[in-house]
Write a protein that holds these residues in place. Structure first.
Motif, PDB file in Angstrom:
ATOM      1  N   SER A  89       0.868  -1.180   0.000  1.00 23.83           N
ATOM      2  CA  SER A  89       0.000   0.000   0.000  1.00 23.83           C
ATOM      3  C   SER A  89       0.900   1.222   0.000  1.00 23.83           C
ATOM      4  CB  SER A  89      -0.907   0.004   1.227  1.00 23.83           C
ATOM      5  OG  SER A  89      -1.725   1.159   1.236  1.00 23.83           O
ATOM      6  N   SER A  90       0.529   2.221  -0.796  1.00 30.14           N
ATOM      7  CA  SER A  90       1.402   3.396  -0.907  1.00 30.14           C
ATOM      8  C   SER A  90       0.605   4.681  -0.755  1.00 30.14           C
ATOM      9  CB  SER A  90       2.129   3.394  -2.253  1.00 30.14           C
ATOM     10  OG  SER A  90       1.203   3.436  -3.312  1.00 30.14           O
ATOM     11  N   LEU A  91       1.261   5.668  -0.236  1.00 28.15           N
ATOM     12  CA  LEU A  91       0.690   7.001  -0.084  1.00 28.15           C
ATOM     13  C   LEU A  91       1.747   7.974  -0.577  1.00 28.15           C
ATOM     14  CD1 LEU A  91      -1.891   8.282   0.962  1.00 28.15           C
ATOM     15  CD2 LEU A  91      -0.865   8.422   3.213  1.00 28.15           C
ATOM     16  N   LEU A  92       1.727   8.225  -1.899  1.00 29.83           N
ATOM     17  CA  LEU A  92       2.786   9.016  -2.514  1.00 29.83           C
ATOM     18  C   LEU A  92       2.364  10.443  -2.809  1.00 29.83           C
ATOM     19  CD1 LEU A  92       4.290   6.428  -5.025  1.00 29.83           C
ATOM     20  CD2 LEU A  92       4.781   6.758  -2.606  1.00 29.83           C
ATOM     21  N   GLU A  93       1.155  10.626  -3.296  1.00 28.34           N
ATOM     22  CA  GLU A  93       0.680  11.958  -3.631  1.00 28.34           C
ATOM     23  C   GLU A  93      -0.749  12.100  -3.152  1.00 28.34           C
ATOM     24  OE1 GLU A  93       1.116  12.666  -7.764  1.00 28.34           O
ATOM     25  OE2 GLU A  93       3.273  12.297  -7.793  1.00 28.34           O
ATOM     26  N   LEU A  94      -1.104  13.303  -2.723  1.00 27.38           N
ATOM     27  CA  LEU A  94      -2.447  13.531  -2.205  1.00 27.38           C
ATOM     28  C   LEU A  94      -3.499  13.240  -3.269  1.00 27.38           C
ATOM     29  CD1 LEU A  94      -1.930  16.821  -0.182  1.00 27.38           C
ATOM     30  CD2 LEU A  94      -2.140  14.504   0.683  1.00 27.38           C
ATOM     31  N   PHE A 156      -4.810   8.752   3.584  1.00 24.79           N
ATOM     32  CA  PHE A 156      -4.048   8.054   4.618  1.00 24.79           C
ATOM     33  C   PHE A 156      -4.903   6.998   5.300  1.00 24.79           C
ATOM     34  CE2 PHE A 156      -2.220   7.458   8.808  1.00 24.79           C
ATOM     35  CZ  PHE A 156      -0.871   7.331   8.515  1.00 24.79           C
ATOM     36  N   SER A 157      -6.156   7.329   5.549  1.00 24.57           N
ATOM     37  CA  SER A 157      -7.055   6.378   6.212  1.00 24.57           C
ATOM     38  C   SER A 157      -7.216   5.111   5.390  1.00 24.57           C
ATOM     39  CB  SER A 157      -8.420   7.031   6.443  1.00 24.57           C
ATOM     40  OG  SER A 157      -8.294   8.175   7.257  1.00 24.57           O
ATOM     41  N   ILE A 158      -7.385   5.272   4.075  1.00 20.88           N
ATOM     42  CA  ILE A 158      -7.528   4.098   3.202  1.00 20.88           C
ATOM     43  C   ILE A 158      -6.244   3.284   3.186  1.00 20.88           C
ATOM     44  CG2 ILE A 158      -7.935   3.340   0.831  1.00 20.88           C
ATOM     45  CD1 ILE A 158      -9.595   5.920   0.448  1.00 20.88           C
ATOM     46  N   ALA A 159      -5.107   3.992   3.050  1.00 23.51           N
ATOM     47  CA  ALA A 159      -3.818   3.308   2.910  1.00 23.51           C
ATOM     48  C   ALA A 159      -3.494   2.434   4.111  1.00 23.51           C
ATOM     49  CB  ALA A 159      -2.712   4.337   2.692  1.00 23.51           C
ATOM     50  N   ILE A 160      -3.818   2.916   5.323  1.00 27.03           N
ATOM     51  CA  ILE A 160      -3.445   2.133   6.511  1.00 27.03           C
ATOM     52  C   ILE A 160      -4.496   1.094   6.869  1.00 27.03           C
ATOM     53  CG2 ILE A 160      -2.006   3.969   7.465  1.00 27.03           C
ATOM     54  CD1 ILE A 160      -4.282   4.635   9.366  1.00 27.03           C
ATOM     55  N   MET A 161      -5.754   1.316   6.483  1.00 24.95           N
ATOM     56  CA  MET A 161      -6.812   0.386   6.863  1.00 24.95           C
ATOM     57  C   MET A 161      -6.858  -0.861   5.982  1.00 24.95           C
ATOM     58  SD  MET A 161      -8.182   1.394   9.594  1.00 24.95           S
ATOM     59  CE  MET A 161      -8.263   2.865  10.601  1.00 24.95           C
ATOM     60  N   LYS A 183      -1.943  11.676  15.394  1.00 23.35           N
ATOM     61  CA  LYS A 183      -2.804  10.512  15.231  1.00 23.35           C
ATOM     62  C   LYS A 183      -2.236   9.569  14.170  1.00 23.35           C
ATOM     63  CE  LYS A 183      -7.656   9.440  14.177  1.00 23.35           C
ATOM     64  NZ  LYS A 183      -8.963  10.043  13.832  1.00 23.35           N
ATOM     65  N   CYS A 184      -1.764  10.147  13.069  1.00 28.57           N
ATOM     66  CA  CYS A 184      -1.143   9.344  12.003  1.00 28.57           C
ATOM     67  C   CYS A 184       0.113   8.653  12.511  1.00 28.57           C
ATOM     68  CB  CYS A 184      -0.804  10.230  10.804  1.00 28.57           C
ATOM     69  SG  CYS A 184      -2.243  10.886   9.936  1.00 28.57           S
ATOM     70  N   MET A 185       0.925   9.402  13.273  1.00 27.40           N
ATOM     71  CA  MET A 185       2.158   8.828  13.802  1.00 27.40           C
ATOM     72  C   MET A 185       1.851   7.666  14.742  1.00 27.40           C
ATOM     73  SD  MET A 185       5.399   8.972  13.625  1.00 27.40           S
ATOM     74  CE  MET A 185       5.621  10.532  12.782  1.00 27.40           C
ATOM     75  N   ASP A 186       0.844   7.834  15.584  1.00 25.99           N
ATOM     76  CA  ASP A 186       0.450   6.746  16.498  1.00 25.99           C
ATOM     77  C   ASP A 186      -0.001   5.515  15.722  1.00 25.99           C
ATOM     78  OD1 ASP A 186       0.994   8.427  18.603  1.00 25.99           O
ATOM     79  OD2 ASP A 186      -1.088   9.003  18.950  1.00 25.99           O
ATOM     80  N   GLN A 187      -0.729   5.740  14.624  1.00 28.37           N
ATOM     81  CA  GLN A 187      -1.202   4.617  13.815  1.00 28.37           C
ATOM     82  C   GLN A 187      -0.044   3.906  13.124  1.00 28.37           C
ATOM     83  OE1 GLN A 187      -4.296   3.567  13.893  1.00 28.37           O
ATOM     84  NE2 GLN A 187      -3.903   1.865  12.475  1.00 28.37           N
ATOM     85  N   LEU A 188       0.951   4.682  12.672  1.00 29.22           N
ATOM     86  CA  LEU A 188       2.127   4.070  12.049  1.00 29.22           C
ATOM     87  C   LEU A 188       2.900   3.223  13.051  1.00 29.22           C
ATOM     88  CD1 LEU A 188       3.438   7.031   9.835  1.00 29.22           C
ATOM     89  CD2 LEU A 188       2.321   4.934   9.055  1.00 29.22           C
ATOM     90  N   ILE A 189       2.996   3.715  14.282  1.00 28.36           N
ATOM     91  CA  ILE A 189       3.678   2.949  15.324  1.00 28.36           C
ATOM     92  C   ILE A 189       2.921   1.653  15.605  1.00 28.36           C
ATOM     93  CG2 ILE A 189       4.304   2.960  17.777  1.00 28.36           C
ATOM     94  CD1 ILE A 189       4.876   5.964  17.481  1.00 28.36           C
ATOM     95  N   LYS A 190       1.584   1.741  15.585  1.00 32.58           N
ATOM     96  CA  LYS A 190       0.761   0.543  15.789  1.00 32.58           C
ATOM     97  C   LYS A 190       0.979  -0.465  14.668  1.00 32.58           C
ATOM     98  CE  LYS A 190      -4.075  -0.853  16.379  1.00 32.58           C
ATOM     99  NZ  LYS A 190      -5.488  -0.358  16.423  1.00 32.58           N
ATOM    100  N   ARG A 193       4.290  -2.182  15.119  1.00 36.49           N
ATOM    101  CA  ARG A 193       4.242  -3.232  16.145  1.00 36.49           C
ATOM    102  C   ARG A 193       3.558  -4.494  15.635  1.00 36.49           C
ATOM    103  NH1 ARG A 193       2.320   0.830  20.994  1.00 36.49           N
ATOM    104  NH2 ARG A 193       4.384   1.707  21.471  1.00 36.49           N
ATOM    105  N   ASN A 194       2.640  -4.312  14.685  1.00 42.01           N
ATOM    106  CA  ASN A 194       1.920  -5.459  14.133  1.00 42.01           C
ATOM    107  C   ASN A 194       2.683  -6.151  13.004  1.00 42.01           C
ATOM    108  OD1 ASN A 194      -0.189  -5.040  15.902  1.00 42.01           O
ATOM    109  ND2 ASN A 194      -1.392  -3.815  14.470  1.00 42.01           N
ATOM    110  N   GLY A 195       3.898  -5.667  12.713  1.00 40.64           N
ATOM    111  CA  GLY A 195       4.745  -6.359  11.746  1.00 40.64           C
ATOM    112  C   GLY A 195       4.720  -5.812  10.338  1.00 40.64           C
ATOM    113  N   THR A 196       4.083  -4.636  10.126  1.00 44.96           N
ATOM    114  CA  THR A 196       4.082  -4.033   8.790  1.00 44.96           C
ATOM    115  C   THR A 196       5.452  -3.433   8.488  1.00 44.96           C
ATOM    116  OG1 THR A 196       1.726  -3.511   8.931  1.00 44.96           O
ATOM    117  CG2 THR A 196       3.016  -2.273   7.323  1.00 44.96           C
TER     118      THR A 196
END
Length: 428
Positions: A89-94, A156-161, A183-190, A193-196
């Motif tokens: 999954s990528s988030l390169l351009e808005l 961002f919501s789509i990319a991480i979900m 909030k985004c940073m916290d989700q990236l840390i999560k 931790r889940n192995g992404t």
């Protein structure tokens, strides 16, 4: 296990000087369709282990984003191979992959499908995506009416979900308010931790150090450094400080050259046509009995320097000439922030360095050695002066010189106090 493998990748772009817009122009002007080759990546090799977070940093045009686009498959290498293991999954351009006339909800279905989710999976994650994006009722509006921050939230919501095995992010977290960025940073840390596996491109070195296990510094299409975040970031900041120093010195030389040309042009004018009242420098005054005719800022090797790192030594040279003999002159300096807050000031009298006399027509240098520059990141202004014991100015240069300071640490404020922290049990 390696999640990403990059072996000997080279990517070159053609930059056309003249591009034909029609077939007729292509046939008639084929010899004029000239271009320059830009080497974006030069034989780059890189491996990233599953579950690790790697940051790519470097100056604009260094090749970071090109490498990320190669990893996503948007671009293909001219040479070398790239292997990706798992869902990407990528988030390169808005808003990449969004249709401007579709609503936010419709774009969730379309974008998530592109990223490999089935309709059933999207339905299961839909409410989580909308909730994370904080778009609320706006989710039913066409995305062409969204602000850049709303675009970023939805993308961002789509990319991480989609729960990817590999997540590629290119500098998009700079958009949005501070609360959503956290909030985004916290989700990236999560996710981490889940192995992404996360590959993260950013100019935010604080976020880079917080999030990444490893940082890769790319410059001019090559990997310069690959190692621990703190060590690599320190080297990068030192490089930036040196590059900034070169730029400032070049600007100063250009400015001095321009002033010399202006002075030569003025001297060629008729003496009668000149108005002496216009030859006034608002940032300099005094009777010029003693004149400071040049000021140099130097490093510890006594080479010209205008960009420093905190705690580096600073040497200031004041070159003077004496037009009228004076007794007990006092030389001084003052350092100010860019908004004229006084950081520090001293002189030869305060520091008990006494000069008894300067004779007429004498020239010389006054050297001020500052062993460690305890200043925070910022641009600083320097004032220099020479006056008599009663404060009557011979020559005062008010904030006429500037230098920059960068810090390898994250303290805030004007000065660096270098505190020591101790913990003691019980009451003090």
């Amino acid at each position: 296990m390696e999640a990403v493998t990059v072996e000997g990748v080279t990517k070159t772009f053609r930059i056309y000087k003249e591009r034909a817009s029609t077939l007729k122009e292509r046939l008639i002007r084929k010899d004029r369709n000239r271009f320059d080759s830009f080497l974006a990546l030069d034989n780059v090799s890189l491996t990233i282990k599953k579950g690790s977070t790697v940051g790519l940093m470097g100056r604009n045009g260094s090749g970071k984003s090109t490498l990320l686009k190669l990893l996503t498959g948007i671009l293909y290498p001219d040479q070398g191979t790239i292997r990706m293991k798992g869902k990407v999954s990528s988030l390169l351009e808005l808003g990449a992959g969004f249709h401007p006339d579709f609503t936010g909800r419709e774009n969730i279905y379309m974008n998530a499908s592109i990223l490999g989710l089935s309709k059933r999976e999207i339905n299961r994650k839909l409410n989580d995506i909308i909730l994370f994006s904080e778009l609320g009722k706006y989710i039913e509006n066409p995305v062409k009416n969204y602000s850049s921050g709303m675009y970023m939230r939805l993308a961002f919501s789509i990319a991480i979900m989609v729960e990817p095995d590999i997540l590629l992010i290119d500098e998009v977290l700079a958009v949005g308010d501070a609360a959503f960025q956290q909030k985004c940073m916290d989700q990236l840390i999560k996710l981490k931790r889940n192995g992404t596996t996360i590959v993260f491109v950013s100019h935010d070195l604080g976020a880079m150090e917080k999030l990444c296990d490893r940082v890769v510094w790319i410059s001019k299409g090559k990997i310069v450094e690959d190692g621990s975040p703190r060590k690599t970031i320190d080297k990068y900041l030192s490089f930036l400080a040196e590059e900034e120093n070169k730029r400032l010195i070049s600007e100063q030389d250009t400015d001095n050259s321009s002033k010399e040309h202006e002075r030569d042009a003025v001297e060629e004018e008729s003496v009668i046509s000149r108005d002496p009242s216009t030859d006034v420098d608002e940032n300099r005054w005094g009777n010029k009995n003693v004149e400071i005719y040049e000021v140099e800022l130097l490093d510890k090797q006594f080479k010209s320097k205008l960009s420093y790192l905190s705690n580096e030594p600073l040497n200031i040279i004041l070159k003077y000439r004496v037009n009228v003999a004076v007794q007990k002159p006092i030389f001084g300096i003052g350092i100010f922030t860019i908004d004229h807050i006084n950081c520090y000031g001293t002189n030869t009298h305060i520091d008990q360095y006494y000069i008894e006399e300067l004779k007429e027509n004498e020239t010389g240098n006054i050297e001020i050695q500052i062993p460690s520059l305890h200043l925070g990141t910022g641009t600083y202004l320097l004032s220099v002066a020479v006056h008599d014991e009663n404060g009557h100015q011979f020559d005062y240069h008010d904030k006429k010189y500037s230098f920059k300071v960068s810090s390898l640490s994250n303290e805030t404020g004007i000065i660096k106090l270098n505190p020591k922290w101790l913990q003691r049990s019980g009451e003090f």
